[in-house]
Design a protein around this motif. Structure first.
Motif, PDB file in Angstrom:
ATOM      1  N   LYS A   9       0.836  -1.193   0.000  1.00  0.00           N
ATOM      2  CA  LYS A   9       0.000   0.000   0.000  1.00  0.00           C
ATOM      3  C   LYS A   9       0.875   1.249   0.000  1.00  0.00           C
ATOM      4  CE  LYS A   9      -4.018  -1.972   2.375  1.00  0.00           C
ATOM      5  NZ  LYS A   9      -4.899  -1.844   3.560  1.00  0.00           N
ATOM      6  N   ASP A  12      -0.487   3.029   5.034  1.00  0.00           N
ATOM      7  CA  ASP A  12      -1.460   2.278   5.829  1.00  0.00           C
ATOM      8  C   ASP A  12      -1.398   2.829   7.252  1.00  0.00           C
ATOM      9  OD1 ASP A  12      -2.969   0.504   7.292  1.00  0.00           O
ATOM     10  OD2 ASP A  12      -2.224  -1.286   6.268  1.00  0.00           O
ATOM     11  N   HIS A  13      -2.446   3.579   7.630  1.00  0.00           N
ATOM     12  CA  HIS A  13      -2.455   4.248   8.931  1.00  0.00           C
ATOM     13  C   HIS A  13      -2.564   3.273  10.095  1.00  0.00           C
ATOM     14  CE1 HIS A  13      -3.602   7.513   6.171  1.00  0.00           C
ATOM     15  NE2 HIS A  13      -3.093   8.326   7.069  1.00  0.00           N
ATOM     16  N   THR A  14      -3.022   2.056   9.836  1.00  0.00           N
ATOM     17  CA  THR A  14      -3.249   1.102  10.927  1.00  0.00           C
ATOM     18  C   THR A  14      -2.093   0.138  11.129  1.00  0.00           C
ATOM     19  OG1 THR A  14      -4.334  -0.529   9.477  1.00  0.00           O
ATOM     20  CG2 THR A  14      -5.726   1.209  10.440  1.00  0.00           C
ATOM     21  N   ALA A  15      -1.100   0.186  10.260  1.00  0.00           N
ATOM     22  CA  ALA A  15      -0.015  -0.791  10.303  1.00  0.00           C
ATOM     23  C   ALA A  15       1.223  -0.209  10.973  1.00  0.00           C
ATOM     24  CB  ALA A  15       0.326  -1.254   8.889  1.00  0.00           C
ATOM     25  N   ASN A  17       5.276   0.713  11.444  1.00  0.00           N
ATOM     26  CA  ASN A  17       6.313   1.135  10.499  1.00  0.00           C
ATOM     27  C   ASN A  17       7.211  -0.036  10.110  1.00  0.00           C
ATOM     28  OD1 ASN A  17       5.365   3.739  10.531  1.00  0.00           O
ATOM     29  ND2 ASN A  17       6.902   4.492  11.987  1.00  0.00           N
ATOM     30  N   LYS A  26       2.032  -6.453   6.685  1.00  0.00           N
ATOM     31  CA  LYS A  26       1.448  -5.135   6.907  1.00  0.00           C
ATOM     32  C   LYS A  26       2.554  -4.158   7.274  1.00  0.00           C
ATOM     33  CE  LYS A  26      -3.195  -6.570   8.326  1.00  0.00           C
ATOM     34  NZ  LYS A  26      -3.795  -5.970   7.121  1.00  0.00           N
ATOM     35  N   SER A  28       3.165   0.408   7.506  1.00  0.00           N
ATOM     36  CA  SER A  28       2.673   1.758   7.224  1.00  0.00           C
ATOM     37  C   SER A  28       3.280   2.290   5.925  1.00  0.00           C
ATOM     38  CB  SER A  28       3.042   2.698   8.380  1.00  0.00           C
ATOM     39  OG  SER A  28       4.454   2.916   8.403  1.00  0.00           O
TER      40      SER A  28
END
Length: 346
Positions: A9, A12-15, A17, A26, A28
């Motif tokens: 992506k 990704d705000h939920t993942a 760093n 996953k 960010s």
């Protein structure tokens, strides 16, 4: 049906760093070099930066003067090898960009982008060399060799079919197989050609070109290590993948690759250059195939072949061992090297 890889992506705000996986993980996608999952990633990045070079820093004037004095066989082999390298590094630039899209670890994606840039520099060097030695029409002809030369087409197809299988169907299996083909390209398919240039250099011929080949060789060694790390870490992270199957495939692939490289070596070198006995070159290619297969964690495809029969070549390959100042070209790197003052690679 085998699952398809997820593309990384943009954000990704939920993942976290630091990613949760090389593939299908996953992240960010925000890169913090002080917060990566693999301890080898940042040192490798720094090493790649420290190795930065550009072809125009190397003076081609002596090579230009020497070109006409090369034998017809030397000129023909020189041009065919440059044609091969130009093709391989071109597809390598594209492949590294494509595989980066599926690396869900931002540090590995960054390394792949750095690698792609280095491949562009390699291609620049081939254009730079040829523009110094031949006219524009002959340069264009050399860059077309890959379309018409049957030996070139066979060995190139071996790589491109593995890459295209991944790009057309990006599954974990095709991902891992493409990584194996990458190590073949960068760790086997350059080496007969490299030996030709190093043999010229140790006889005081075309030293500037061999300087660039040496830097390319150094870059490719780092690239091989990067892809070997990715291959092994991916297998470790994904126990559902059949590790033994991939290791068997690795061994078989390197056996076939070595046979193709030997065929190429006979074609471009054969018995025409006394400094490179063909039997020694064949054994050297088998030695390198064993070394690369072991780097990926697989068995050796050829029993024996544990020692480098081209002992002199180590002095040309290992640019970081303090033997040279390549850009100034005032080096014992390019003095005559014999089996007595060379040494084993493995």
């Amino acid at each position: 049906m085998e699952k398809t890889l997820q593309q990384r992506k943009m954000v990704d705000h939920t993942a976290p760093n630091a990613s949760t996986g090389i593939i299908n993980g996953k992240s960010s996608n925000v890169l913090n070099w002080d917060n990566t999952r693999f301890s080898w990633a940042y040192p490798m990045y720094k090493n790649m930066l420290a190795n930065f070079w550009v072809p125009n820093e190397i003076n081609m004037s002596n090579d230009r003067k020497q070109w006409a004095s090369l034998t017809d066989d030397e000129q023909e082999t020189f041009k065919k090898i440059i044609g091969l390298l130009a093709f391989l590094d071109s597809i390598q630039t594209d492949y590294s960009g494509q595989i980066a899209d599926y690396l869900t670890d931002s540090s590995l994606s960054a390394l792949m982008q750095t690698l792609a840039f280095q491949e562009v520099v390699h291609n620049q060097s081939y254009s730079y060399v040829l523009s110094s030695l031949v006219n524009q029409s002959e340069q264009e002809e050399i860059f077309e060799y890959w379309k018409h030369d049957e030996v070139l087409k066979e060995r190139n197809a071996f790589i491109t079919q593995g890459y295209e299988a991944f790009t057309s169907s990006p599954t974990p299996e095709n991902f891992l197989k493409s990584v194996i083909y990458d190590v073949v390209l960068e760790g086997i398919f350059f080496y007969a050609g490299f030996s030709f240039f190093y043999n010229l250099a140790r006889n005081g011929k075309m030293v500037a070109t061999s300087t660039m080949i040496n830097y390319i060789n150094r870059d490719e060694q780092i690239h091989v290590t990067l892809f070997a790390n990715i291959f092994k870490e991916t297998l470790n992270e994904n126990p559902d993948l059949d590790k033994d199957k991939f290791l068997r495939f690795t061994e078989e692939t390197f056996k076939t690759a070595a046979e193709l490289e030997i065929k190429w070596g006979r074609y471009i070198i054969g018995d025409r250059f006394p400094g490179i006995p063909m039997q020694d070159l064949e054994d050297y290619i088998r030695f390198m195939a064993n070394k690369r297969s072991k780097q990926l964690g697989a068995e050796k495809p050829f029993k024996g072949y544990d020692k480098n029969p081209l002992k002199w070549i180590r002095a040309y390959q290992e640019v970081d061992e303090g033997k040279s100042d390549f850009f100034e070209q005032k080096s014992r790197q390019y003095t005559k090297v014999s089996e007595d003052n060379g040494f084993d690679e493995l």
